[in-house]
Design an enzyme around this catalytic site. Structure first.
Site, PDB file in Angstrom:
ATOM      1  N   MET A 162     -45.142 -25.136  49.163  1.00  0.00           N
ATOM      2  CA  MET A 162     -45.226 -26.291  48.278  1.00  0.00           C
ATOM      3  C   MET A 162     -43.827 -26.850  48.081  1.00  0.00           C
ATOM      4  SD  MET A 162     -46.287 -24.743  44.590  1.00  0.00           S
ATOM      5  CE  MET A 162     -45.375 -23.464  43.736  1.00  0.00           C
ATOM      6  N   TYR A 439     -38.546 -19.482  38.952  1.00  0.00           N
ATOM      7  CA  TYR A 439     -39.365 -20.402  39.752  1.00  0.00           C
ATOM      8  C   TYR A 439     -40.814 -20.471  39.278  1.00  0.00           C
ATOM      9  CZ  TYR A 439     -40.304 -16.402  43.070  1.00  0.00           C
ATOM     10  OH  TYR A 439     -40.643 -15.214  43.683  1.00  0.00           O
ATOM     11  N   GLU A 440     -41.506 -21.470  39.784  1.00  0.00           N
ATOM     12  CA  GLU A 440     -42.849 -21.853  39.319  1.00  0.00           C
ATOM     13  C   GLU A 440     -42.841 -22.263  37.844  1.00  0.00           C
ATOM     14  OE1 GLU A 440     -44.760 -22.407  41.567  1.00  0.00           O
ATOM     15  OE2 GLU A 440     -43.877 -21.193  43.132  1.00  0.00           O
ATOM     16  N   GLY A 441     -41.748 -22.826  37.412  1.00  0.00           N
ATOM     17  CA  GLY A 441     -41.589 -23.199  36.010  1.00  0.00           C
ATOM     18  C   GLY A 441     -40.888 -22.087  35.272  1.00  0.00           C
TER      19      GLY A 441
END
Length: 596
Positions: A162, A439-441
């Site tokens: 992504m 990561y991923e927020g």
């Protein structure tokens, strides 16, 4: 020394005993996955983790990934390990059988993910991101795109990424500049650059399918103007084999603190052909299908690394001779006692153990809800499961990664000076665990999501999926003489959570900064109460098993001992979190910017 043996007995306890009363079970679509079948899958997964992936963890960290003439090479042994992994069907465990997957319950898939992450978290990212990509494609892409790309991705022949972040924007994706120009054939030409792309380029698969956020020429400003596109590295030919290059190139690989065997890339798109996934300007909704899947999986990364760090610390603490026990010599034939006899070493080991068992118990609960959300036929169960998953996703991501990093640090402390030396292997766990909090927020973003979005949603409806079972358990067991102290501790922590919820709701309506100031402490508080609930239930079940004369008395006694440690030594953190929340934002925001 890096050691790891999959905690299969605890996994089986979580899957088969702990959550049977949560209302998310007895799903007809999953009836074929009997306990015996599930156990067999877990045992085979453990072999893959221990025999194939673990031996590559240290060497992969030392060698890292390399970029040569625009091609990324993974460390020695990774390509062969991935081929074994794919051929064994492990890439397709939880995917839909319609696209070649095995359709396993998420309960089983998440336990398998934990084993893979514990053995080799860098390796886990390659199949993990692909699974997240297939989730987004299955949920939002056209039937043509699904038929063309999902079978190859589900099988692991092609991988996925992504592509969100750009150099000038991280969390604030509304600032992204990658552009997508429509073509007469319905495709788009994408141009732009992305950074921090995990598994963005590698030599494990024949093709890499990028899910890319970009703007169409007529897009409105901000996040409302972002669309999602599927952009393959190579354009597939009619026979579904990789064809010509699609203008996707790697500019560099990042030189990172950890996860060195995972290729984190800067990716350029130069008039690359892509296809719209979902509706125009609705890319964030489509991407969040993948990101929410990934956020739970990133939480599992924290748990996996925490478990490996714990086991490595236990190995060392039993082997390292240093000093004598304060209660008397325990190793009379040696020059000193093993350090596991010392209370402070026990404190660290028990803390790690409690973190891991507590997080694993929550994993089982959340993954059962994921299965019910997808497969339940009862609308009430489906809705309650969806509410619970929405509430707990930011907690799983933030809590598990915080505690995984803390466990890795504790492992280094148990080793002492030897832990700081690379040869011990445990300093790698600290480096590998650190990124999962980002990561991923980032975990701060997870906390804001919980407090700003999840708590007020539908007039607080999400909270009921959590509050009701905890309240019911407390009321049903507060008079239990054997559980009394644990239930009392849970009741007090739950009360602090309820008061904190009311405080945030009341203050946050007047001043959003008040809610934001409380967010991180509230996330930890909710996570602690969830762990406390799971430990109290575990102790209740263990007492019943011991009373029945089980042949596994040692396991159940250890479960009760760990629960007692959690209630004595860890759950009191709930009081600290409550007091911090109650204090408000004043001292946090008082200092002028120039004074920093």
């Amino acid at each position: 020394m890096q050691v790891y043996e999959a905690p299969l007995r605890d996994m089986k306890f979580v899957l088969h005993e702990l959550h049977n009363d949560d209302g998310f079970g007895d799903i007809e679509a999953l009836e074929e996955f009997t306990p015996d079948l599930v156990d067999a899958i877990l045992e085979e997964s453990a072999k893959v983790a221990q025999e194939i992936l673990l031996p590559l963890n240290r060497s992969g960290d030392v060698e890292g990934c390399t970029l040569e003439n625009g091609v990324v090479r993974t460390p020695s042994g990774f390509k062969e390990a991935y081929a074994q992994f794919r051929e064994g069907g492990w890439c397709a465990l939880a995917s839909d059988p319609e696209w070649g997957g095995q359709g396993l319950p998420e309960q089983v898939n998440k336990m398998t993910e934990e084993m893979i992450c514990a053995a080799n978290v860098s390796f886990s990212l390659y199949p993990g991101l692909t699974h997240g990509g297939t989730t987004a494609i299955e949920g939002h892409a056209s039937e043509e795109l699904k038929r063309r790309f999902l079978p190859k991705m589900v099988s692991g022949e092609w991988s996925g990424t992504m592509c969100l972040t750009e150099a000038h924007c991280g969390t604030d994706l509304g600032l992204l500049r990658t552009k997508a120009v429509p073509q007469v054939d319905g495709s788009y030409k994408l141009t732009g650059s992305k950074i921090f792309i995990s598994a963005g380029e590698h030599d494990l698969t024949d093709n890499i399918i990028h899910l890319v956020l970009a703007r169409m020429p007529d897009a409105p400003a901000g996040v409302k103007g972002i669309s999602l596109f599927l952009v393959p590295k190579y354009l597939p030919k009619d026979d579904d084999t990789p064809g010509p290059s699609n203008g996707v190139s790697v500019a560099a690989i990042e030189h990172k603190m950890g996860l060195k065997a995972s290729a984190t890339c800067q990716i350029n798109f130069d008039d690359s052909t892509g296809w719209l996934v979902g509706e125009p300007h609705k890319g964030m909704a489509a991407m969040f299908t993948m990101m929410n899947t990934e956020r739970v999986s990133v939480g599992i990364q924290g748990l996996g690394v925490g478990e490996a760090a714990y086991q490595s610390a236990v190995y060392y603490a039993k082997d390292r001779l240093q000093g004598r026990s304060l209660s008397g010599v325990k190793n009379p034939n040696g020059p000193a006692d093993p350090i596991i006899v010392h209370p402070d070493v026990r404190r660290m080991l028990m803390t790690m153990r409690a973190y891991n068992e507590g997080c694993r118990a929550i994993t089982g609960w959340v993954s059962r809800a994921l299965d019910a959300e997808k497969h339940a036929t009862d609308p009430e169960v489906k809705q309650r499961a969806s509410d619970f998953v929405a509430l707990m996703t930011p907690v799983v991501k933030a809590l598990f990664t915080d505690l995984g990093f803390e466990s890795a640090n504790l492992a280094v402390q148990v080793y002492g000076g030897h832990g700081y030396i690379a040869e011990s292997g445990v300093e790698q766990y600290v480096r590998d665990a650190r990124i999962a909090m980002i990561y991923e927020g980032t975990n701060g973003i997870q906390a804001l999501d919980l407090v700003g979005r999840k708590l007020p949603a539908h007039m607080g409806r999400y909270l009921r999926s959590f509050f009701h079972p905890v309240s019911n358990f407390v009321e049903a067991n507060k008079a239990d003489a054997n559980l009394g102290k644990m239930v009392e501790g849970l009741e007090k922590a739950f009360g602090a959570l309820q008061l904190s919820t009311a405080t945030i709701a009341e203050k946050g309506m007047r001043d959003p900064e008040e809610a934001a100031a409380a967010a991180t402490d509230y996330t930890r508080l909710l996570g602690l109460v969830a762990m406390g609930y799971c430990f109290a239930k575990s102790a209740f079940i263990a007492q019943g098993a011991l009373a029945s004369g089980t042949e596994e008395a040692d396991f159940y006694r250890a479960k009760i001992a760990t629960a007692r440690f959690f209630f004595d030594r860890i759950l009191p953190q709930a009081t600290t979190a409550f007091l911090a929340i109650k204090s408000g934002k004043a001292s946090m925001m008082a200092l002028e910017d120039a004074a920093f």
